[in-house]
Design an enzyme around this catalytic site. Structure first.
Site, PDB file in Angstrom:
ATOM      1  N   VAL A 235      -4.737  32.140  16.825  1.00 55.46           N
ATOM      2  CA  VAL A 235      -4.522  33.517  17.271  1.00 55.46           C
ATOM      3  C   VAL A 235      -5.818  34.044  17.874  1.00 55.46           C
ATOM      4  O   VAL A 235      -6.899  33.904  17.299  1.00 55.46           O
ATOM      5  CB  VAL A 235      -4.067  34.405  16.096  1.00 55.46           C
ATOM      6  CG1 VAL A 235      -3.960  35.859  16.525  1.00 55.46           C
ATOM      7  CG2 VAL A 235      -2.720  33.913  15.573  1.00 55.46           C
ATOM      8  N   THR A 282      -7.416  31.786  12.925  1.00 53.69           N
ATOM      9  CA  THR A 282      -8.009  32.726  13.868  1.00 53.69           C
ATOM     10  C   THR A 282      -8.800  31.971  14.926  1.00 53.69           C
ATOM     11  O   THR A 282      -9.201  30.818  14.735  1.00 53.69           O
ATOM     12  CB  THR A 282      -8.989  33.687  13.175  1.00 53.69           C
ATOM     13  OG1 THR A 282     -10.174  32.962  12.791  1.00 53.69           O
ATOM     14  CG2 THR A 282      -8.379  34.344  11.950  1.00 53.69           C
ATOM     15  N   ASP A 283      -9.052  32.625  16.051  1.00 53.02           N
ATOM     16  CA  ASP A 283     -10.078  32.143  16.960  1.00 53.02           C
ATOM     17  C   ASP A 283     -11.432  32.444  16.301  1.00 53.02           C
ATOM     18  O   ASP A 283     -11.494  33.088  15.247  1.00 53.02           O
ATOM     19  CB  ASP A 283      -9.945  32.836  18.319  1.00 53.02           C
ATOM     20  CG  ASP A 283     -10.588  32.033  19.446  1.00 53.02           C
ATOM     21  OD1 ASP A 283     -11.341  31.087  19.169  1.00 53.02           O
ATOM     22  OD2 ASP A 283     -10.344  32.370  20.630  1.00 53.02           O
ATOM     23  N   ALA A 284     -12.510  31.995  16.918  1.00 51.94           N
ATOM     24  CA  ALA A 284     -13.838  32.152  16.332  1.00 51.94           C
ATOM     25  C   ALA A 284     -14.138  33.624  16.033  1.00 51.94           C
ATOM     26  O   ALA A 284     -14.068  34.468  16.924  1.00 51.94           O
ATOM     27  CB  ALA A 284     -14.892  31.583  17.272  1.00 51.94           C
TER      28      ALA A 284
END
Length: 565
Positions: A235, A282-284
């Site tokens: 995401v 999650t993305d970073a």
């Protein structure tokens, strides 16, 4: 809340028992540790041991390094972790996403330019085989962002293009190839990048499509990938206002959040409406798109409370771990949601057979498996893909093919190609190849510009050169606001002012959108990837040895009518 027997986990009773037993034996701190997937900043054994025994993370990702070194680091991590780790890599373009000596198969847009799903399948197969050889089991790919906005600075050649149907076809084929290799995909970046012209590394971006537009594009793609069995979804720090407003009537503008912090987008849209039962990562989280949306102390537990199962990277892992614990204590995050997230993490591990391979001691292969890196078969597939992908966008002057007899004296302009553009230089290889063919190559030196030559006549230019060749290697990268051509600041000394005076060819081995900056160039080629394999294919086609076969996955004219002339 988690159906372990259903898609995409398909666990047998023995596997489900391992998940339940492992979860039951964990204390709260061990469960919290499983949520984290930090980036590997070092392969120093003592530092890795301290992390594994302290935080006890659920996974980790290293940037690419030598294959043997990566394999040994992964072996050390797995050997010191009580619960087997998810070891991830950005395997978007091949095995080079985790190992410097892996196969650079090609950017996703290069693969899409073949319009042949077989090459997307082979990209997944190569990435999976080589990733597995060094111990990876999780690919942060395919990218299913749809490149609807040519100004977007980060999707670009990382995407399969602007056609949702082609994106879906290619992404499903990649998924099949990678999962056949025993790795899990992570489809990214939900709810979809490529609409905005900004970068989540720098701010929270916006997917501004209407609900109907989103359903016909990104929604269709995600439904197909979920149906195809994608095990995980990444995401992004991307808002989807139209859907948030539909699902939460009356939501105020200031309450709109990036998907990583929006329960209506994860829990309602992704889980319920799209039917995704797998793991959400999650993305970073050090990206500004996440950091600017909410105080980190709140955002860390809130992203898990919103429906994400795993937390990618950290500003400071000890601090983020403490924030997660505090979130449990304050009620931002419930034990029920924590258990659900950890159950999905363990279920993913079980679906990959990591618990069995841990008992067998085969989580990381032996050194002999490194022989698959850049093996003959993988190199051949990459060559075939390059041959099929290179795209002749236009040749309105009917210049091609060129030859040593007619165009021996060549003036070469190299744009980008390393330096501040962070792309790997390909010009030395190109120059050597052209010289081996018999061309006399003069490279324009933009570090020592002879401005007297700028005011020499057209006749003098024609007397010196038979052809001008531009090669642009301006690769999209995070934390950049544009992917445009940067000319020599003083008098734009390297701009192709002479396109009406000297035969000129422009080749881009990265962004396919440079015609917006050189619309008067009459012979323009897109090659999508800055690799030696692509350079070989481009030279063969310039010389007429092979035909141009690529079909552009995007509008290379950027909507500019004059660029077609």
């Amino acid at each position: 809340m988690v159906n372990l027997a259903a898609k995409p986990f398909y666990l047998q009773e023995e596997d489900m028992e391992w998940v339940r037993k492992t979860l039951a034996e964990m204390d709260v701190r061990e469960k919290v540790g499983q949520l984290f997937c930090p980036i590997g900043m070092t392969d120093d054994r003592q530092q890795l041991k301290t992390l594994i025994e302290g935080v006890k993370p659920g996974g980790m990702l290293f940037r690419p390094g030598p294959g043997e070194r990566m394999q040994e680091a992964h072996r050390f991590l797995q050997g010191h972790s009580k619960v087997p780790l998810l070891l991830a890599a950005n395997l978007e373009s091949g095995g080079n996403g985790i190992t410097a000596d892996g196969t650079y198969f090609g950017k996703q847009m290069q693969v899409a330019a073949t319009d042949n799903e077989e090459f997307a399948y082979k990209l997944g197969l190569v990435a999976g085989r080589e990733g597995r050889a060094v111990g990876c089991n999780w690919s942060f790919a395919p990218v299913v962002d749809i490149d609807l906005n040519f100004r977007n600075p980060i999707t670009n050649v990382r995407s399969f293009g602007s056609d949702p149907a082609r994106v879906a076809r290619m992404a499903k084929a990649y998924t099949e190839g990678l999962q056949k290799s025993g790795l899990a995909v992570s489809v990214k970046h939900f709810p979809g990048d490529g609409v905005d012209e900004r970068d989540q590394h720098l701010l929270t971006t916006v997917n501004s499509l209407s609900v109907d537009e989103w359903e016909a594009t990104f929604g269709m793609v995600y439904r197909e990938l979920i149906e195809a069995g994608a095990k995980t979804v990444m995401v992004g720090h991307i808002m989807l206002p139209a859907y948030s407003r539909k699902l939460v009537p009356g939501i105020a503008d200031e309450e709109l959040m990036p998907a990583t912090l929006a329960p209506e987008l994860i829990g309602t849209l992704l889980r319920r409406q799209l039917g995704f039962n797998g793991l959400v990562v999650t993305d970073a989280t050090p990206m500004a798109g996440f950091m600017m949306a909410e105080k980190r102390e709140i955002a860390v537990p809130k992203t898990i409370a919103a429906g994400c199962d795993m937390f990618l990277f950290n500003k400071n892992i000890q601090e983020d771990f403490l924030y997660m614990i505090k979130g449990l204590e304050s009620g931002i995050l419930t034990m029920e949601r924590l258990d659900e997230a950890v159950t999905r993490i363990l279920a993913l591990k079980a679906s990959l057979g990591l618990h069995k391979r841990q008992r067998e001691g085969t989580l990381v292969p032996g050194r002999d498996e490194l022989a698959v890196l850049q093996c003959d078969e993988h190199r051949l597939w990459a060559q075939e893909c390059a041959d099929q992908a290179v795209t002749l966008v236009k040749d309105t002057q009917q210049l091609l093919p060129i030859g040593v007899v007619t165009h021996k004296r060549m003036l070469l302009y190299v744009l980008g190609d390393g330096g501040g553009h962070r792309s790997t230089p390909i010009s030395p290889y190109l120059i050597a190849k052209l010289q081996a063919e018999g061309f006399e190559v003069t490279v324009f030196d933009n570090k020592n510009v002879d401005f007297r030559a700028m005011f020499s006549g057209v006749g003098e230019l024609r007397e010196q050169y038979d052809l001008a060749l531009y090669v642009a290697n301006v690769e999209p990268a995070s934390n950049r606001t544009t992917v445009r051509l940067d000319w020599e600041p003083l008098l734009a000394a390297d701009v192709p002012w002479f396109v009406r005076e000297l035969p000129t060819v422009f080749v881009s081995v990265a962004s396919p959108y440079h015609l917006q900056d050189v619309p008067r160039v009459q012979t323009y080629i897109n090659a999508y990837s800055g690799s030696e394999t692509i350079i070989d294919a481009v030279v063969d086609k310039l010389l007429g040895r092979t035909d141009f076969k690529g079909i552009s996955p995007v509008d290379p004219f950027c909507g500019c009518w004059e660029a077609k002339l």
